[in-house]
Design a protein around this motif. Structure first.
Motif: not given
Length: 128
Positions: A17-32
């Motif tokens: 996924s481009h990003a995953v969100e949980a409990n207000g935190f957003v984890f953005v996958t490493g981009q090239m």
């Protein structure tokens, strides 16, 4: 959890996924440093140009879920030529953020990155 794929975002180079969100935190996958409009185009030359493209891609992902670089709390940066490119990265990095509001950061040297990139960056952001 919310799993985000941004229609205008960069074409994934692996299954994620481009990003995953949980409990207000957003984890953005490493981009090239690929161009979302031309994913098979040659990569920009040099770490500065590639870093700018990576950050633009990160901004597309963040913008697609209503966030910006101002919401970033942590960045991880991966460099294939650490000793050669670390100083150039450090000179460029602050230009992406408001003065005095840099996110926490880790930068590591790696042996290789997908698509032959010189740099990859992933982020942790938080909804205001």
């Amino acid at each position: 959890m919310l799993h985000h794929m941004i229609a205008s975002g960069p074409q994934p180079v692996a299954p994620f996924s481009h990003a995953v969100e949980a409990n207000g935190f957003v984890f953005v996958t490493g981009q090239m440093p690929t161009d979302p409009a031309a994913p098979n185009a040659p990569l920009p030359e040099g770490v500065e140009a590639q870093t700018r493209r990576v950050v633009e891609n990160l901004k597309i992902v963040l913008g697609g879920i209503g966030l910006s670089l101002a919401d970033v709390i942590m960045a991880r940066i991966y460099l294939t030529e650490f000793e050669r490119d670390y100083a150039a990265l450090n000179a460029l990095w602050p230009t992406f953020f408001e003065p005095g509001k840099l996110p926490a950061r880790t930068t590591v040297g790696v042996t290789a990155l997908a698509v032959g990139a010189l740099v990859e960056i992933d982020l942790v952001a938080r909804r205001p």
